[in-house]
Design an enzyme around this catalytic site. Structure first.
Site, PDB file in Angstrom:
ATOM      1  N   ASP A 153      48.088  24.339  31.402  1.00  0.00           N
ATOM      2  CA  ASP A 153      48.037  25.799  31.252  1.00  0.00           C
ATOM      3  C   ASP A 153      49.449  26.362  31.105  1.00  0.00           C
ATOM      4  O   ASP A 153      50.295  26.182  31.991  1.00  0.00           O
ATOM      5  CB  ASP A 153      47.347  26.365  32.512  1.00  0.00           C
ATOM      6  CG  ASP A 153      46.962  27.818  32.385  1.00  0.00           C
ATOM      7  OD1 ASP A 153      47.366  28.465  31.399  1.00  0.00           O
ATOM      8  OD2 ASP A 153      46.251  28.305  33.279  1.00  0.00           O
ATOM      9  N   GLY A 202      44.894  30.926  23.109  1.00  0.00           N
ATOM     10  CA  GLY A 202      44.729  31.169  21.673  1.00  0.00           C
ATOM     11  C   GLY A 202      45.964  31.685  20.966  1.00  0.00           C
ATOM     12  O   GLY A 202      45.921  32.015  19.783  1.00  0.00           O
ATOM     13  N   ASP A 223      40.569  34.676  29.433  1.00  0.00           N
ATOM     14  CA  ASP A 223      39.495  34.186  30.309  1.00  0.00           C
ATOM     15  C   ASP A 223      38.160  34.906  30.060  1.00  0.00           C
ATOM     16  O   ASP A 223      38.135  36.091  29.734  1.00  0.00           O
ATOM     17  CB  ASP A 223      39.877  34.399  31.779  1.00  0.00           C
ATOM     18  CG  ASP A 223      41.041  33.507  32.205  1.00  0.00           C
ATOM     19  OD1 ASP A 223      41.691  32.905  31.340  1.00  0.00           O
ATOM     20  OD2 ASP A 223      41.288  33.430  33.417  1.00  0.00           O
TER      21      ASP A 223
HETATM   22  C1  GAL Z   1      44.661  31.038  33.805  1.00  0.00           C
HETATM   23  C2  GAL Z   1      43.611  30.265  33.050  1.00  0.00           C
HETATM   24  C3  GAL Z   1      42.392  30.125  33.931  1.00  0.00           C
HETATM   25  C4  GAL Z   1      42.780  29.430  35.230  1.00  0.00           C
HETATM   26  C5  GAL Z   1      43.939  30.164  35.897  1.00  0.00           C
HETATM   27  C6  GAL Z   1      44.457  29.393  37.105  1.00  0.00           C
HETATM   28  O1  GAL Z   1      45.814  31.115  33.025  1.00  0.00           O
HETATM   29  O2  GAL Z   1      43.290  30.953  31.869  1.00  0.00           O
HETATM   30  O3  GAL Z   1      41.390  29.382  33.254  1.00  0.00           O
HETATM   31  O4  GAL Z   1      43.122  28.105  34.951  1.00  0.00           O
HETATM   32  O5  GAL Z   1      45.000  30.353  35.003  1.00  0.00           O
HETATM   33  O6  GAL Z   1      45.571  29.995  37.682  1.00  0.00           O
END
Ligand code: GAL
Length: 402
Positions: A153, A202, A223
């Site tokens: 991420d 994306g 999300d």
């Molecule tokens: C966001 C991600 C989520 C989750 C979250 C955890 O950036 O889009 O799916 O993983 O971080 O902190």
């Protein structure tokens, strides 16, 4: 979002979807993620509260609920498992996860696979330790534990670029791609197969380069949430992206919210159908300890899952939109056709002209229509005319050769 704004978004995206058609990639069956990955992810329900016990319980329930038998295999720990690095730089889990190897063994003993989460930046999105500067070490640690899936991420990697004074957008994109490629190479170097999932929401049209940095799936959006309109808008932004996906590399519109929040049964069915028509990964994100029979039935409907998992891996084609009614199709490997009618409006919709739509969409000659949510075979295509779909509901058909 009020229906009118949703409708406008649909019209804008409809044109794009009609212009683009899916491209199909054929890879051997042994390819990792030959079909979109299926499993469960801790984030949407537990977020930062997830513990070892929650993950074990989830694994148990995936088996006893029938989800494993329906194809859900990955048990993915999302953010907040990370602890400190020791003097040699090796990452250790925090107190919520006392023994990751033992947890992986447990998940494997249930016939399932374990997923884990990290970031190319020094910190994850929830401010836990990321993999920046420790990519090989972390990949080796994951392999040692027996991890089968890595979600990576973006998070604080953007801060790294800011601190380095890199403002040129093309250069930033190049470095982000390089950071993703680096973890891919680190995973490959371990010799352990791990599904590789990119998460950078994306940006930078990731679908055009995700496969080139070794990704098996890449997030295409921000999300999901437990809001029906949000689910629909995310799905609509996927139209046209199918040409970049196929066996081994998938567009990922994020973890399912089926069974979460106030989504109704019709909305859960629509959400599942949207993801199935998009050939999206099916990662359940609900609290399995309190899953109703109705939610279980939505998540485990084999005929709907078969659309999602169809080996051709083609994605949706937009047939048409009439007011709040969206009509999508998807060609399937055995020559049959998936055909979905979504009613995103606030009133029940009467369907007209569906027989014509089905034939125009390429249903096989003399096709027999199976209504997948009702679990019944229609006597004749003539029965399609006169059907109604409730507000936020869906009709999903598989049109098979007679
Ligand atoms: C966001 C991600 C989520 C989750 C979250 C955890 O950036 O889009 O799916 O993983 O971080 O902190």
């Amino acid at each position: 979002m009020p229906q009118s704004r949703l409708g406008l978004a649909c019209h804008a995206l409809l044109a794009l979807g009609l212009m683009l058609s899916p491209r199909v990639f054929a890879l051997p069956a042994a390819t990792p993620a030959a079909t979109p990955p299926m499993g469960w992810n801790s984030w949407n329900w537990f977020a930062d509260k997830v513990t070892d016990q929650d993950v074990r319980k989830a694994a148990d329930l995936i088996v006893t609920s029938g989800m494993r038998a329906a194809g859900y295999v990955y048990v993915n720990i999302d953010d907040t498992w990370e602890g400190e690095r020791d003097a040699t730089g090796v990452i250790h889990p925090n107190a919520k996860f006392p023994d990751m190897k033992a947890l992986a063994d447990y998940v494997h003993s249930r016939g399932l696979k374990l997923g884990i989460y990290s970031s190319p930046g020094p910190l994850t999105c929830a401010n836990f330790a990321g993999s920046y500067g420790h990519e090989q070490q972390d990949a080796a640690t994951y392999a040692g534990w027996g991890v089968d899936y890595v979600k990576y991420d973006l998070c604080s990697f953007r801060d790294v670029l800011d601190k380095a004074g890199i403002t040129d957008l093309d250069e930033r994109d190049r470095r982000i791609r390089a950071a993703y490629a680096k973890m891919h190479e680190a995973i490959v170097a371990t010799g352990r197969p791990m599904v590789y999932s990119l998460c950078q929401y994306g940006f930078d049209s990731v679908w055009t380069w995700g496969a080139s940095v070794g990704a098996n799936l890449w997030r295409t959006t921000g999300d999901t949430s437990t809001d029906y309109d949000r689910i629909v808008v995310i799905a609509l932004t996927q139209i046209g992206l199918g040409r970049y996906a196929g066996p081994g590399h998938w567009n990922d519109p994020d973890i399912l919210e089926v069974g979460n929040g106030k989504l109704t049964h019709d909305e859960d069915q629509s959400h599942m159908t949207l993801w199935a028509m998009l050939a999206a990964p099916l990662l359940a994100g609900n609290n399995l300890t309190r899953m109703s029979d109705a939610v279980r039935d939505v998540l485990t409907n084999r005929e709907v899952i078969a659309i999602d998992q169809d080996p051709l891996g083609s994605q949706v084609r937009v047939i048409r939109q009439e007011g709040p009614v969206l009509i999508w199709s998807r060609p399937l490997a055995d020559g049959s056709l998936a055909f979905a009618v979504f009613n995103i409006g606030t009133d029940r919709a009467s369907l007209r002209g569906l027989q014509r739509d089905v034939l125009q969409a390429g249903a096989p000659p003399g096709a027999v229509a199976r209504d997948l949510w009702a679990g019944r075979t229609l006597k004749s295509l003539r029965d399609l005319d006169g059907l109604t779909v409730p507000s936020h509901g869906v009709l999903l058909l598989r049109l098979k050769r007679p």
